[in-house]
Design an enzyme around this catalytic site. Sequence first.
Site, PDB file in Angstrom:
ATOM      1  N   ASP A 120       0.889  -1.167   0.000  1.00  0.00           N
ATOM      2  CA  ASP A 120       0.000   0.000   0.000  1.00  0.00           C
ATOM      3  C   ASP A 120       0.924   1.212   0.000  1.00  0.00           C
ATOM      4  O   ASP A 120       1.675   1.431   0.958  1.00  0.00           O
ATOM      5  CB  ASP A 120      -0.878  -0.031   1.257  1.00  0.00           C
ATOM      6  CG  ASP A 120      -1.737   1.208   1.428  1.00  0.00           C
ATOM      7  OD1 ASP A 120      -1.503   2.229   0.743  1.00  0.00           O
ATOM      8  OD2 ASP A 120      -2.632   1.173   2.279  1.00  0.00           O
ATOM      9  N   VAL A 121       0.877   2.013  -1.062  1.00  0.00           N
ATOM     10  CA  VAL A 121       1.818   3.128  -1.209  1.00  0.00           C
ATOM     11  C   VAL A 121       1.687   4.194  -0.132  1.00  0.00           C
ATOM     12  O   VAL A 121       2.582   5.024   0.029  1.00  0.00           O
ATOM     13  CB  VAL A 121       1.721   3.788  -2.608  1.00  0.00           C
ATOM     14  CG1 VAL A 121       2.121   2.811  -3.689  1.00  0.00           C
ATOM     15  CG2 VAL A 121       0.341   4.378  -2.859  1.00  0.00           C
ATOM     16  N   ASN A 159       2.966   4.829 -10.325  1.00  0.00           N
ATOM     17  CA  ASN A 159       1.737   4.686 -11.096  1.00  0.00           C
ATOM     18  C   ASN A 159       0.500   4.474 -10.235  1.00  0.00           C
ATOM     19  O   ASN A 159      -0.602   4.752 -10.679  1.00  0.00           O
ATOM     20  CB  ASN A 159       1.893   3.494 -12.067  1.00  0.00           C
ATOM     21  CG  ASN A 159       0.601   3.135 -12.728  1.00  0.00           C
ATOM     22  OD1 ASN A 159       0.098   3.862 -13.576  1.00  0.00           O
ATOM     23  ND2 ASN A 159       0.035   2.010 -12.330  1.00  0.00           N
ATOM     24  N   TYR A 166     -10.045  13.032  -7.597  1.00  0.00           N
ATOM     25  CA  TYR A 166      -9.155  12.473  -8.603  1.00  0.00           C
ATOM     26  C   TYR A 166      -8.552  13.578  -9.450  1.00  0.00           C
ATOM     27  O   TYR A 166      -7.354  13.633  -9.670  1.00  0.00           O
ATOM     28  CB  TYR A 166      -9.903  11.470  -9.487  1.00  0.00           C
ATOM     29  CG  TYR A 166      -9.005  10.780 -10.473  1.00  0.00           C
ATOM     30  CD1 TYR A 166      -8.188   9.732 -10.072  1.00  0.00           C
ATOM     31  CD2 TYR A 166      -8.946  11.182 -11.803  1.00  0.00           C
ATOM     32  CE1 TYR A 166      -7.339   9.101 -10.969  1.00  0.00           C
ATOM     33  CE2 TYR A 166      -8.117  10.555 -12.707  1.00  0.00           C
ATOM     34  CZ  TYR A 166      -7.321   9.512 -12.286  1.00  0.00           C
ATOM     35  OH  TYR A 166      -6.470   8.894 -13.187  1.00  0.00           O
TER      36      TYR A 166
END
Length: 162
Positions: free
Chosen positions: A64-65, A91, A158
């Site tokens: 999990d980034v 990404n 987003y």
Amino acid sequence: MTGQVQGEVALVTGGASGIGEAVCELLAREGASVAVTDVDDLKGPEVVARIKKAGREASFWHHDVTSEARWIEVVAEIMKRYGRLDVLVSNAGIGIAVPSITQMSLEDWRRQTAINLDGVFNVTHAFVDQLRATKGRIVNIASIQAFMHVRTPNSPAYTTSK
């Protein structure tokens, strides 16, 4: 791209599907060893299996980034396995669509921006010293969505994070 990554080590966040999956396969095809990271424990290993079936090198790390602690572990594991990092492709990202900003919860806003923004910071922060040592490259994947909010008003977080 022919030959540009031959013998190099590349890490791709969000490498289990979509653009990340395609990037992993391209980098492997062009001769890089690929570290695939993602939270998808089903698709990530499938990407690695396809790369290996094609005679190339790849490994999968569940990641999990947004987890700074996990980044420390991933750095150690990648350096132990490959000894270097030459290409970093940031990404990983998610999109949470809502009818309007007034219907998005703060929790969803924070989750999306944590993955799409903090994730880029975390991966860069974690690997910048290794990339400096190899004169490596960082590729941050963005989205045309950042320029299209007027046409797609149901993706406020987003759009902001891209």
